[in-house]
Design a protein around this motif. Structure first.
Motif, PDB file in Angstrom:
ATOM      1  N   ASP A 155       6.487  -3.322   3.412  1.00 51.86           N
ATOM      2  CA  ASP A 155       7.000  -4.097   2.248  1.00 51.86           C
ATOM      3  C   ASP A 155       5.984  -4.795   1.822  1.00 51.86           C
ATOM      4  O   ASP A 155       5.980  -5.276   0.368  1.00 51.86           O
ATOM      5  N   GLU A 156       5.193  -5.647   2.724  1.00 49.58           N
ATOM      6  CA  GLU A 156       4.217  -6.636   2.210  1.00 49.58           C
ATOM      7  C   GLU A 156       3.180  -5.664   1.419  1.00 49.58           C
ATOM      8  O   GLU A 156       2.908  -6.305   0.220  1.00 49.58           O
ATOM      9  N   GLU A 157       2.972  -4.357   1.617  1.00 55.72           N
ATOM     10  CA  GLU A 157       1.804  -4.044   0.656  1.00 55.72           C
ATOM     11  C   GLU A 157       2.676  -3.378  -0.658  1.00 55.72           C
ATOM     12  O   GLU A 157       1.784  -3.636  -1.803  1.00 55.72           O
ATOM     13  N   PHE A 158       3.949  -3.355  -0.420  1.00 54.56           N
ATOM     14  CA  PHE A 158       4.501  -2.917  -1.940  1.00 54.56           C
ATOM     15  C   PHE A 158       4.493  -4.311  -2.860  1.00 54.56           C
ATOM     16  O   PHE A 158       4.218  -4.150  -4.038  1.00 54.56           O
ATOM     17  N   ASP A 159       4.733  -5.320  -2.145  1.00 51.73           N
ATOM     18  CA  ASP A 159       4.672  -6.765  -2.646  1.00 51.73           C
ATOM     19  C   ASP A 159       3.313  -6.913  -3.409  1.00 51.73           C
ATOM     20  O   ASP A 159       2.916  -7.419  -4.592  1.00 51.73           O
ATOM     21  N   VAL A 160       2.150  -6.474  -2.503  1.00 54.10           N
ATOM     22  CA  VAL A 160       0.937  -6.714  -3.055  1.00 54.10           C
ATOM     23  C   VAL A 160       0.635  -5.840  -4.162  1.00 54.10           C
ATOM     24  O   VAL A 160       0.078  -6.421  -5.285  1.00 54.10           O
ATOM     25  N   LEU A 161       1.092  -4.513  -4.268  1.00 51.46           N
ATOM     26  CA  LEU A 161       0.908  -3.824  -5.404  1.00 51.46           C
ATOM     27  C   LEU A 161       1.486  -4.373  -6.555  1.00 51.46           C
ATOM     28  O   LEU A 161       1.122  -4.490  -7.755  1.00 51.46           O
ATOM     29  N   GLY A 184       1.369  10.131  -2.706  1.00 48.77           N
ATOM     30  CA  GLY A 184       2.443   9.212  -2.287  1.00 48.77           C
ATOM     31  C   GLY A 184       1.709   7.859  -2.832  1.00 48.77           C
ATOM     32  O   GLY A 184       2.623   6.972  -3.315  1.00 48.77           O
ATOM     33  N   PHE A 185       0.625   7.709  -2.356  1.00 48.99           N
ATOM     34  CA  PHE A 185      -0.163   5.974  -2.694  1.00 48.99           C
ATOM     35  C   PHE A 185      -0.243   6.208  -4.042  1.00 48.99           C
ATOM     36  O   PHE A 185       0.434   5.044  -4.822  1.00 48.99           O
ATOM     37  N   ALA A 186      -0.810   6.865  -4.878  1.00 49.39           N
ATOM     38  CA  ALA A 186      -0.931   6.960  -6.139  1.00 49.39           C
ATOM     39  C   ALA A 186       0.382   6.673  -7.065  1.00 49.39           C
ATOM     40  O   ALA A 186       0.354   5.751  -7.911  1.00 49.39           O
ATOM     41  N   LEU A 187       1.576   7.472  -6.360  1.00 51.29           N
ATOM     42  CA  LEU A 187       2.707   7.212  -7.080  1.00 51.29           C
ATOM     43  C   LEU A 187       3.236   5.761  -6.974  1.00 51.29           C
ATOM     44  O   LEU A 187       4.115   5.384  -7.792  1.00 51.29           O
ATOM     45  N   SER A 188       3.074   5.397  -5.741  1.00 51.07           N
ATOM     46  CA  SER A 188       3.523   4.053  -5.607  1.00 51.07           C
ATOM     47  C   SER A 188       2.892   3.049  -6.259  1.00 51.07           C
ATOM     48  O   SER A 188       3.670   2.131  -6.745  1.00 51.07           O
ATOM     49  N   CYS A 189       1.687   3.091  -6.503  1.00 54.07           N
ATOM     50  CA  CYS A 189       0.922   2.299  -7.142  1.00 54.07           C
ATOM     51  C   CYS A 189       1.406   2.352  -8.724  1.00 54.07           C
ATOM     52  O   CYS A 189       1.584   1.153  -9.274  1.00 54.07           O
ATOM     53  N   LEU A 190       1.603   3.330  -8.982  1.00 59.14           N
ATOM     54  CA  LEU A 190       2.397   3.840 -10.425  1.00 59.14           C
ATOM     55  C   LEU A 190       3.488   2.883 -10.582  1.00 59.14           C
ATOM     56  O   LEU A 190       3.974   2.114 -11.396  1.00 59.14           O
ATOM     57  N   LEU A 191       4.561   3.316  -9.654  1.00 59.35           N
ATOM     58  CA  LEU A 191       5.845   2.616  -9.582  1.00 59.35           C
ATOM     59  C   LEU A 191       6.006   1.283  -9.362  1.00 59.35           C
ATOM     60  O   LEU A 191       6.836   0.626  -9.956  1.00 59.35           O
ATOM     61  N   CYS A 192       5.066   0.558  -8.656  1.00 62.13           N
ATOM     62  CA  CYS A 192       5.160  -0.664  -8.458  1.00 62.13           C
ATOM     63  C   CYS A 192       4.342  -1.610  -9.754  1.00 62.13           C
ATOM     64  O   CYS A 192       4.449  -2.533  -9.605  1.00 62.13           O
ATOM     65  N   GLY A 193       3.927  -0.852 -10.503  1.00 62.22           N
ATOM     66  CA  GLY A 193       3.252  -1.496 -11.934  1.00 62.22           C
ATOM     67  C   GLY A 193       1.853  -2.033 -11.572  1.00 62.22           C
ATOM     68  O   GLY A 193       1.518  -2.618 -12.342  1.00 62.22           O
TER      69      GLY A 193
END
Length: 138
Positions: free
Chosen positions: A76-82, A14-23
């Motif tokens: 949400d903050e971590e998504f923003d950081v990604l 899930g973390f790896a996919l989030s990093c990919l999806l957030c660019g």
């Protein structure tokens, strides 16, 4: 090394996919992580190999490959950081729910999370400008 890749415990995929999806990472870097899992993990699940067979990001459908949705425990903050990582690396130039400027500010305020991402992808230099993802397929 034990990775969390199962339906009941899927935080790592899930973390790896989030990093990919957030660019924050390219599709080829995501696939490099999959190889990392194969090399360093204990009996990786079959879907890891199926993901490696996908050539273009536009054809990548994790839900169809895995058969379930992975969990992610990001704020949400971590998504923003990604997204900020993606802006600084030159992968993304499209502002979505956050502006480039705000994402980079949040990144600079949250360096421990940057370090977490760097440790998760030890073979990627997150401070290197790499440009747009060549594996988008469009």
């Amino acid at each position: 090394m034990k990775f969390r890749l199962s339906k009941n415990d899927s935080a790592d995929i899930g973390f790896a996919l989030s990093c990919l999806l957030c660019g924050a990472i390219h599709f080829r870097e995501f696939k490099a992580w999959l190889y990392h899992v194969i090399e360093h993990g204990d009996a990786p699940p079959h879907y890891i190999f199926d993901m490696l067979d996908v050539e273009l990001r536009r054809d990548f459908k994790p839900l169809e490959i895995m058969g379930w949705t992975s969990s992610q425990e990001l704020t949400d903050e971590e998504f923003d950081v990604l997204e900020g990582i993606g802006f600084l690396r030159g992968i993304s130039d499209i502002e979505g729910r956050i502006t480039r400027e705000d994402a980079i500010k949040k990144l600079k305020r949250n360096m421990p999370f940057h370090t977490r991402v760097q440790n998760f992808f030890p073979f990627i230099d997150l401070d290197q400008v790499v440009g747009p993802d060549p594996d988008k397929g469009w």
